[in-house]
Structures are given as C-alpha cells and as structure tokens.
Scaffold this active site. Structure first.
Site, mmCIF file in Angstrom:
data_model
loop_
_atom_site.group_PDB
_atom_site.id
_atom_site.type_symbol
_atom_site.label_atom_id
_atom_site.label_comp_id
_atom_site.label_asym_id
_atom_site.label_seq_id
_atom_site.Cartn_x
_atom_site.Cartn_y
_atom_site.Cartn_z
ATOM 1 N N GLY A 1 18.103 52.829 7.514
ATOM 2 C CA GLY A 1 17.441 53.548 6.424
ATOM 3 C C GLY A 1 18.168 54.842 6.134
ATOM 4 O O GLY A 1 17.575 55.866 5.771
ATOM 5 N N ILE B 1 14.180 60.769 5.417
ATOM 6 C CA ILE B 1 14.113 61.168 6.833
ATOM 7 C C ILE B 1 15.525 61.271 7.398
ATOM 8 O O ILE B 1 15.886 62.254 8.058
ATOM 9 C CB ILE B 1 13.257 60.191 7.664
ATOM 10 C CG1 ILE B 1 11.780 60.312 7.269
ATOM 11 C CG2 ILE B 1 13.425 60.450 9.163
ATOM 12 C CD1 ILE B 1 10.861 59.319 7.947
ATOM 13 N N ASP C 1 22.050 50.682 5.589
ATOM 14 C CA ASP C 1 20.975 50.586 4.605
ATOM 15 C C ASP C 1 21.161 49.297 3.815
ATOM 16 O O ASP C 1 22.160 48.583 3.988
ATOM 17 C CB ASP C 1 20.929 51.812 3.684
ATOM 18 C CG ASP C 1 19.483 52.196 3.337
ATOM 19 O OD1 ASP C 1 18.706 51.287 2.961
ATOM 20 O OD2 ASP C 1 19.126 53.384 3.430
ATOM 21 N N ARG D 1 4.460 50.555 2.853
ATOM 22 C CA ARG D 1 3.276 49.921 2.267
ATOM 23 C C ARG D 1 3.194 50.285 0.789
ATOM 24 O O ARG D 1 3.223 51.452 0.423
ATOM 25 C CB ARG D 1 2.014 50.397 2.993
ATOM 26 C CG ARG D 1 0.792 49.556 2.639
ATOM 27 C CD ARG D 1 -0.333 49.862 3.608
ATOM 28 N NE ARG D 1 -1.473 48.979 3.432
ATOM 29 C CZ ARG D 1 -2.447 48.854 4.306
ATOM 30 N NH1 ARG D 1 -2.423 49.539 5.414
ATOM 31 N NH2 ARG D 1 -3.454 48.036 4.089
ATOM 32 N N ASN E 1 7.750 43.465 7.623
ATOM 33 C CA ASN E 1 8.445 44.207 8.668
ATOM 34 C C ASN E 1 8.871 43.331 9.837
ATOM 35 O O ASN E 1 9.899 43.596 10.463
ATOM 36 C CB ASN E 1 7.588 45.387 9.134
ATOM 37 C CG ASN E 1 7.725 46.572 8.191
ATOM 38 O OD1 ASN E 1 8.781 47.178 8.106
ATOM 39 N ND2 ASN E 1 6.668 46.875 7.453
ATOM 40 N N VAL F 1 11.215 54.100 14.371
ATOM 41 C CA VAL F 1 10.496 55.111 13.587
ATOM 42 C C VAL F 1 9.737 54.450 12.438
ATOM 43 O O VAL F 1 8.615 54.832 12.112
ATOM 44 C CB VAL F 1 11.477 56.166 13.040
ATOM 45 C CG1 VAL F 1 10.749 57.202 12.188
ATOM 46 C CG2 VAL F 1 12.258 56.837 14.169
ATOM 47 N N ASP G 1 3.390 63.168 16.102
ATOM 48 C CA ASP G 1 1.965 63.401 16.329
ATOM 49 C C ASP G 1 1.757 64.388 17.482
ATOM 50 O O ASP G 1 0.904 65.276 17.419
ATOM 51 C CB ASP G 1 1.263 62.074 16.656
ATOM 52 C CG ASP G 1 1.618 60.991 15.649
ATOM 53 O OD1 ASP G 1 1.351 61.184 14.463
ATOM 54 O OD2 ASP G 1 2.200 59.971 16.059
ATOM 55 N N ARG H 1 2.527 67.787 16.210
ATOM 56 C CA ARG H 1 1.431 68.232 15.341
ATOM 57 C C ARG H 1 0.255 68.738 16.175
ATOM 58 O O ARG H 1 -0.334 69.783 15.868
ATOM 59 C CB ARG H 1 0.971 67.066 14.448
ATOM 60 C CG ARG H 1 1.918 66.727 13.316
ATOM 61 C CD ARG H 1 1.612 65.362 12.723
ATOM 62 N NE ARG H 1 2.375 65.120 11.499
ATOM 63 C CZ ARG H 1 2.544 63.939 10.927
ATOM 64 N NH1 ARG H 1 1.988 62.852 11.481
ATOM 65 N NH2 ARG H 1 3.252 63.803 9.818
ATOM 66 N N HIS I 1 0.627 54.720 16.376
ATOM 67 C CA HIS I 1 0.999 55.728 15.373
ATOM 68 C C HIS I 1 0.299 55.346 14.067
ATOM 69 O O HIS I 1 0.890 54.785 13.154
ATOM 70 C CB HIS I 1 2.509 55.795 15.188
ATOM 71 C CG HIS I 1 2.920 56.730 14.096
ATOM 72 N ND1 HIS I 1 2.679 58.085 14.159
ATOM 73 C CD2 HIS I 1 3.529 56.513 12.908
ATOM 74 C CE1 HIS I 1 3.119 58.651 13.049
ATOM 75 N NE2 HIS I 1 3.635 57.710 12.278
#
Length: 332
Positions: free
Chosen positions: A11, A16, A42, A92, A105, A129, A159, A162, A187
């Site tokens: 990706g 990201i 990619d 999604r 996926n 990820v 997370d 955070r 996650h």
C-alpha cells in the site's frame, strides 16, 4: 556498517505509507547505522503515484537508503525480506457488509502470505496494519506455513498510544510518564483499553492509573469509548484516516520488535493465542500485553483480571472468533 536489510511496505502509494517511509528511511525504526533496501508494493493502477513516492525518497538523499524498488509484482516485492509491513488492504466501502470486506481481504492476504512463504526469508518479521488487521494477519500466517506464526503480528500500538495519551492528558503529565496500558483483543470498536495495571509518574513517583486519574467513572466510561472510537473521530474531522499517528505507531511497533521493549515495561500488540493466556481461545490474533527481547515476544502472563475486564476481554474475543470463522470460509 552492516549489510542492508530488505524492508517491504505494501500500500506504498497510500497516505499511511507516505508518513511512514521517511521514518524508516532515515533510521528511526531499524537503527541509525542500518542500511536499507526499501521495497514499495502497490496495485498496478497506483504505479504512477508510486513513482512520485520513489522520486521523493531519492530526493531526500538519505545516507541509509541503498535502493528503492517500486513494484506491482509480488515475486519482486517479497524476495529475501527481513521485514514486511503490510499496510495495503481493501477498505470498507459504503454499503459493504463486513462479510464482503472479509472476503475481499482474505484474497489479498492469502496471496501475500503465500508470497511470503515462497520468496521471503524464514526469519522475516511481518506486521499487518491493513484492516481488519487481526484477521488479515491470521490469514497471512495460515498462508505462510513455513514461517513461524510467532513472526506475525498486527498493529494495536496506535490504540495503545491513544490510551496512553488520553491518561497523560487527563493527569497533566507527558505521555512517556504513562506506561503499561493494555489493549486487549481486536483492532475494532470492541477492543478493551485497560489501565488497571498502568502506572503514571506524578511528581517523580510512580502510582497506579486509577489513583493518578481519580475518576473511576471516566476510566470505565468515556476513556474506553474515546480510544475505541478515535479512528472514526479522526476520519470525521479530517475526512481521511489516521496517517501520521498510524505511521508513528508502526514505527514504535517495529522498533520494539527489532530492539526490544524498554526494561520493566510492556506494550500491546496483536499476536497468536495458543489458548493458554487469560482464557483467550487459541488460533486467534489477539492483542495482549507483551515484552520483547532478542526479536521474540512473550505475553505478560499472570496479571489479575477483575470481572469488569473479563467481560470486555471476552466480548472482543467473541468478535474475533466470528471474524476468523467467516474468513476461513473464504480461504479454500
């Protein structure tokens, strides 16, 4: 200087990766004296964008970066890898059922797992990820039977960061004064950010998070929902997903795999459950507290779990079992 290591980011034309690649290339992840070959994978329609990223990495004139290889071919991307950071996944889309998302996926991560199995070093460390990260990680691992399943992990460090930050802000201390928060489970919005074992340094003294915050209602309510919903809140505000903070978390996660966790501290990451820790079913990629040494993680076992935590931990495990079982229908 040592020989270059080969690091793949999938990706790689996405946002990201755009925040992540510079961190890797300048030595923030694998060390300031570790030369690198960066492989950028990619899909074919993204190759023009990938070429722009390739040019920018060249233009950074970074001393550790020996080569950059942009490609849309798995046989090129996965060859002789030391580390693979699998960022790319099917997002999604509006109106998409979770089952459809899992099916799309499974196809991607089954293929990439098989490519790891065929082309990468057996010692490769794989970080997933792309969401749904836990289940995508499990599918990749199952599709790479010759690579130890312990070499696969998924990202819950964002997370974790955070949760750490929310407590630090609440107490009024720097984020690195907070340690040993735990993200249990998936996650997703069922994850359980747990600070029952967390410590906060206040005025030079380490105390428990509950003692430091002095607000049990907040810790069992808004704190948990804020961490659970933070990704959605960022998307609502930015109209884009968390890129800067995700890139920082990826860097933290891989650096800890490479160099170990700080002495006397544990972090959160999604790893394979063998069914022996905390009553979590086996054959799930579940986020646990771990310590890492010599590139090997171990779950921190024996922490006391109260009834409040038990319910939250079991709920996120139940979601992961359902995700896994749905995904496995599509793996054949």
């Amino acid at each position: 200087m040592s020989d270059p290591i080969r690091v793949l980011v999938t990706g790689a034309a996405g946002q990201i990766a755009y925040s992540l690649l510079y961190n890797i290339a300048k030595g923030d992840v694998f060390g300031k004296d570790q030369p690198l070959v960066l492989v950028l994978l990619d899909i074919t329609p993204m190759l023009p964008v990938l070429d722009g990223v390739f040019m920018e990495l060249q233009d950074c004139a970074l001393p550790l970066l020996r080569e950059v290889i942009p490609t849309d071919k798995e046989e090129v991307a996965f060859k002789d890898l030391d580390a693979a950071i699998l960022v790319g996944s099917m997002p999604r889309k509006e109106g998409m059922e979770r089952k459809d998302l899992l099916k799309a996926n499974v196809k991607i991560f089954k293929s990439q797992g098989a490519a790891l199995d065929k082309y990468a070093k057996k010692t490769v460390k794989v970080l997933v990820v792309g969401n749904p990260a836990n289940t995508n990680c499990l599918i990749a691992s199952k599709s790479a039977p010759s690579i130890p399943k312990e070499n696969f992990s998924c990202l819950t460090r964002l997370d974790h960061n955070r949760a750490r930050s929310q407590v630090a802000i609440r107490v009024g201390v720097p984020a690195d004064n907070v340690k040993d928060v735990i993200i249990w489970g998936n996650h997703s919005s069922t994850q359980y950010p747990d600070v029952h074992h967390a410590k906060v340094k206040v005025q030079g003294k380490e105390i428990g998070a509950y003692e430091a915050v002095k607000d049990d209602g907040w810790l069992k309510g808004d704190f948990i929902s804020t961490v659970q919903q933070r990704g959605a809140a960022v998307i609502k505000a930015r109209k884009l997903s968390s890129a800067m903070s995700a890139a920082k978390a990826i860097s933290d996660h891989m650096r800890d795999i490479w160099f170990g966790t700080p002495e006397g501290e544990f972090i959160s990451m999604g790893v394979i459950s063998d069914g022996n820790a905390y009553g979590i079913p086996s054959d799930l990629i579940y986020s646990f507290p771990v310590v890492i040494k010599n590139k090997t993680w171990n779950i921190v076992d024996g922490l006391a779990i109260n009834d409040f935590s038990r319910g939250k931990m079991d709920a996120t495990a139940k979601e992961l079992v359902e995700e896994r079982d749905t995904a496995l229908e599509f793996i054949a």
